[in-house]
Write an enzyme that holds these catalytic residues in place. Structure first.
Site, short mmCIF file in Angstrom:
data_model
loop_
_atom_site.label_atom_id
_atom_site.label_comp_id
_atom_site.label_asym_id
_atom_site.label_seq_id
_atom_site.Cartn_x
_atom_site.Cartn_y
_atom_site.Cartn_z
N GLY A 56 0.79 -1.23 0.00
CA GLY A 56 0.00 0.00 0.00
C GLY A 56 0.82 1.27 0.00
N HIS A 57 2.14 1.18 0.02
CA HIS A 57 3.00 2.38 0.14
C HIS A 57 4.13 2.33 -0.86
CE1 HIS A 57 5.59 5.43 2.13
NE2 HIS A 57 4.45 5.84 2.67
N PHE A 58 4.05 2.50 -1.97
CA PHE A 58 2.90 2.71 -2.85
C PHE A 58 3.00 1.64 -3.92
CE2 PHE A 58 4.19 6.82 -1.11
CZ PHE A 58 3.02 7.23 -0.52
N VAL A 63 7.95 2.85 -1.78
CA VAL A 63 8.84 3.68 -0.98
C VAL A 63 8.74 3.20 0.46
CG1 VAL A 63 9.31 6.02 -0.14
CG2 VAL A 63 8.59 5.68 -2.51
#
Length: 153
Positions: A56-58, A63
């Site tokens: 989810g990041h990203f 990152v």
């Protein structure tokens, strides 16, 4: 900043796990490459695309979250605190107490090797102050001042 010794002291993952309560996916120091009690500690975090935060990041541009870089610094300060002040009593822990002057300079991405360097500055009434710097390939990606406190739970 830090004066490194010629005789390196290290810690493997087994010793790190014997000192820190964190476990996967939140144990963020894979190995300690050098330390000197009361002075400094250098820890290593291998950043892998298989870590859960990257879903989810990203998804399109993974990152490593800055807050996890700070957490890695906090875990390194905990390890240095153990080596400097000894193990807490059975009903005590080293708690992350505060962070100041956090600066993020470059993104950290999968495949990077994060070197976390912490330096002990002083201790007063059970609260220890540290400087922390995280680097990738020798470049500073994050810096901060951290405090940890030895307290009963």
């Amino acid at each position: 900043m830090m004066t490194l010794t010629t005789d390196k002291k290290t810690m493997n993952i087994t010793e790190i796990q014997s000192l820190l309560p964190h476990r996967y996916p939140f144990l963020l120091i894979d190995r300690v490459t050098d330390y000197e009690e009361g002075k400094y500690l250098i820890g290593l975090k291998n950043v892998s695309v298989n870590e859960p935060q990257f879903t989810g990041h990203f998804p399109q541009l993974p990152v490593f979250p800055g807050v996890l870089i700070l957490e890695a610094m906090a875990q390194a300060t905990g390890l240095l605190a153990f080596k400097t002040f000894g193990a807490p009593k059975e009903n005590e822990l080293y708690y992350f107490a505060s962070i100041d002057e956090a600066k993020f300079r470059k993104p950290v991405t999968p495949g990077d090797q994060l070197m976390v360097e912490v330096e002990f500055l002083k201790e007063r009434r059970g609260i220890a102050l540290f400087n922390g710097v995280a680097k990738v390939d020798g470049d500073v990606v994050c810096s901060a001042q951290l405090k940890c406190a030895r307290r009963e739970f």
